[in-house]
Every structure is written in C-alpha cells, then in structure tokens.
Design a protein around this motif. Structure first.
Motif, mmCIF file in Angstrom:
data_model
loop_
_atom_site.group_PDB
_atom_site.id
_atom_site.type_symbol
_atom_site.label_atom_id
_atom_site.label_comp_id
_atom_site.label_asym_id
_atom_site.label_seq_id
_atom_site.Cartn_x
_atom_site.Cartn_y
_atom_site.Cartn_z
ATOM 1 N N MET A 84 0.830 -1.205 0.000
ATOM 2 C CA MET A 84 0.000 0.000 0.000
ATOM 3 C C MET A 84 0.862 1.252 0.000
ATOM 4 O O MET A 84 1.983 1.235 0.504
ATOM 5 C CB MET A 84 -0.898 0.010 1.238
ATOM 6 C CG MET A 84 -1.940 -1.065 1.216
ATOM 7 S SD MET A 84 -2.977 -0.976 2.685
ATOM 8 C CE MET A 84 -4.076 -2.334 2.328
ATOM 9 N N PRO A 85 0.318 2.342 -0.532
ATOM 10 C CA PRO A 85 1.066 3.600 -0.500
ATOM 11 C C PRO A 85 1.232 4.101 0.944
ATOM 12 O O PRO A 85 0.450 3.734 1.822
ATOM 13 C CB PRO A 85 0.214 4.561 -1.328
ATOM 14 C CG PRO A 85 -1.085 3.899 -1.565
ATOM 15 C CD PRO A 85 -0.956 2.456 -1.224
ATOM 16 N N PRO A 86 2.230 4.947 1.191
ATOM 17 C CA PRO A 86 2.542 5.382 2.559
ATOM 18 C C PRO A 86 1.407 6.114 3.270
ATOM 19 O O PRO A 86 1.315 6.075 4.487
ATOM 20 C CB PRO A 86 3.758 6.282 2.408
ATOM 21 C CG PRO A 86 3.944 6.520 0.967
ATOM 22 C CD PRO A 86 3.150 5.503 0.211
ATOM 23 N N LEU A 91 -7.041 -2.268 7.126
ATOM 24 C CA LEU A 91 -8.095 -2.707 8.030
ATOM 25 C C LEU A 91 -8.729 -3.949 7.412
ATOM 26 O O LEU A 91 -9.064 -3.942 6.220
ATOM 27 C CB LEU A 91 -9.145 -1.599 8.191
ATOM 28 C CG LEU A 91 -10.268 -1.840 9.186
ATOM 29 C CD1 LEU A 91 -9.723 -1.918 10.608
ATOM 30 C CD2 LEU A 91 -11.291 -0.732 9.075
ATOM 31 N N ALA A 92 -8.863 -5.008 8.195
ATOM 32 C CA ALA A 92 -9.552 -6.204 7.696
ATOM 33 C C ALA A 92 -11.050 -5.905 7.630
ATOM 34 O O ALA A 92 -11.607 -5.335 8.554
ATOM 35 C CB ALA A 92 -9.292 -7.394 8.613
ATOM 36 N N ASP A 157 -7.202 5.748 4.856
ATOM 37 C CA ASP A 157 -6.279 6.838 5.172
ATOM 38 C C ASP A 157 -5.786 6.679 6.600
ATOM 39 O O ASP A 157 -6.552 6.315 7.508
ATOM 40 C CB ASP A 157 -6.979 8.192 5.017
ATOM 41 C CG ASP A 157 -7.305 8.494 3.562
ATOM 42 O OD1 ASP A 157 -6.556 8.051 2.679
ATOM 43 O OD2 ASP A 157 -8.311 9.193 3.328
ATOM 44 N N ARG A 158 -4.494 6.979 6.809
ATOM 45 C CA ARG A 158 -3.928 6.938 8.160
ATOM 46 C C ARG A 158 -4.530 8.056 8.989
ATOM 47 O O ARG A 158 -4.778 9.139 8.483
ATOM 48 C CB ARG A 158 -2.410 7.096 8.109
ATOM 49 C CG ARG A 158 -1.729 5.857 7.545
ATOM 50 C CD ARG A 158 -0.222 5.893 7.702
ATOM 51 N NE ARG A 158 0.233 6.038 9.067
ATOM 52 C CZ ARG A 158 0.404 5.017 9.915
ATOM 53 N NH1 ARG A 158 0.124 3.805 9.544
ATOM 54 N NH2 ARG A 158 0.862 5.236 11.134
ATOM 55 N N ARG A 159 -4.726 7.802 10.256
ATOM 56 C CA ARG A 159 -5.267 8.827 11.170
ATOM 57 C C ARG A 159 -4.158 9.711 11.677
ATOM 58 O O ARG A 159 -3.083 9.326 11.896
ATOM 59 C CB ARG A 159 -5.923 8.159 12.367
ATOM 60 C CG ARG A 159 -7.174 7.452 12.004
ATOM 61 C CD ARG A 159 -7.603 6.632 13.200
ATOM 62 N NE ARG A 159 -9.034 6.656 13.278
ATOM 63 C CZ ARG A 159 -9.701 6.543 14.397
ATOM 64 N NH1 ARG A 159 -9.081 6.451 15.535
ATOM 65 N NH2 ARG A 159 -10.994 6.531 14.396
#
Length: 159
Positions: A84-86, A91-92, A157-159
């Motif tokens: 995946m991109p950074p 999430l499953a 998206d990362r939090r």
C-alpha cells in the motif's frame, strides 16, 4: 516494543515500507498481550509468531482459536500493508478461517501472502503452523498445519 525482524523476501522490500510495517505492528498493543513477534516481512508477505503459553489456551490445552485468528489476521493485514502507499493503512473487512487441526505446539507461525493486491481491496491467504522441537519447522519436520484463513483488507487513510 521493538522486535527482531528478518526481512527475507522474493523481491526487495523498500526499507521505508519495512519500517512502516514494523510501526503498524508496534501500534497494536493487543499483540503484546499474547507475546506476538513480527518474524519476517517481504513484498506481499509477512510472518507473525507467538510462543505457547498456558494462559492462551482453551479448556483442552490447545492454543485458543481466538489467538490463532489474531495472529493470522495480523499477518495478513501486514502483508497487505507492504503493498500500500505510505498515506494508507490497512483494516480487515472480512475473513474466514478453517481450523484444520488442534493448535498444539511450542510455537505458532502465521504465514501470510497477498493473493491479489488492489488499490482499495487486497485479498490475502494465511496459513498457521504449530511447531514443536525448537526451530525444526522450516523444512516441514515438527510442523503441523493447523489453520488457513482467507482475508480481505481495505486500504484506509492513516489517522
């Protein structure tokens, strides 16, 4: 908590991706409860291990299916994370596990590989092995295939 990792792979794993995967692993405090270790990572693959502990068993002394599922789910998610991109994390969203034989052993390994990477969804297959007698499991001796999981992960998206 930092854990030793073997970065073996069929292809070269970018060191920045390897570090993101290690960070994702370290951000899961539930894994500390079971003593899980990030054993290896590579492009589209990951291995998570846990030692046998009596407090992780069910009534017959087998490693509890919840722990088997936990290490399989983690290995699959981290294998997906390698692709995946950074700016994304994993999430499953679905998994199915077949518990094929009792989880009896000294150490348990969840070995994941990505079957189909995608921009949004990634499909992984995870095999869980119970090993006895130290590190004999690499050549198949002293190793029992106790579970197989198929998992779908989503990139968020990362939090």
């Amino acid at each position: 908590m930092t854990r030793a990792v073997d970065d073996r792979s069929d292809g070269e794993l970018d060191p920045a991706i390897a570090e993101r995967v290690r960070q994702t692993f370290d951000e899961m405090p539930a894994l500390d409860l079971v003593g899980a270790e990030l054993a290896s990572i590579g492009v589209g693959r990951c291995e998570v291990a846990v030692p046998y502990r009596r407090d992780l068993t069910q009534q017959q002394g087998f490693l509890h299916a919840g722990v088997v599922s936990m290490i399989a789910d983690t290995a699959g998610g981290l294998a997906a994370r390698t692709m995946m991109p950074p700016e994304k994390t994993v999430l499953a969203v679905e998994f199915k596990i077949n518990l094929m034989s009792p989880a009896i052993g000294d150490r348990f390994h969840a070995v994941a590989r990505v079957l189909k990477p995608g921009r949004t969804l990634t499909i992984c297959e995870i095999d869980v092995y119970a090993e006895t007698g130290g590190d004999q499991g690499r050549d198949g001796e002293g190793r029992r295939h106790c579970a197989r999981m198929q998992q779908t992960c989503i990139a968020i998206d990362r939090r």
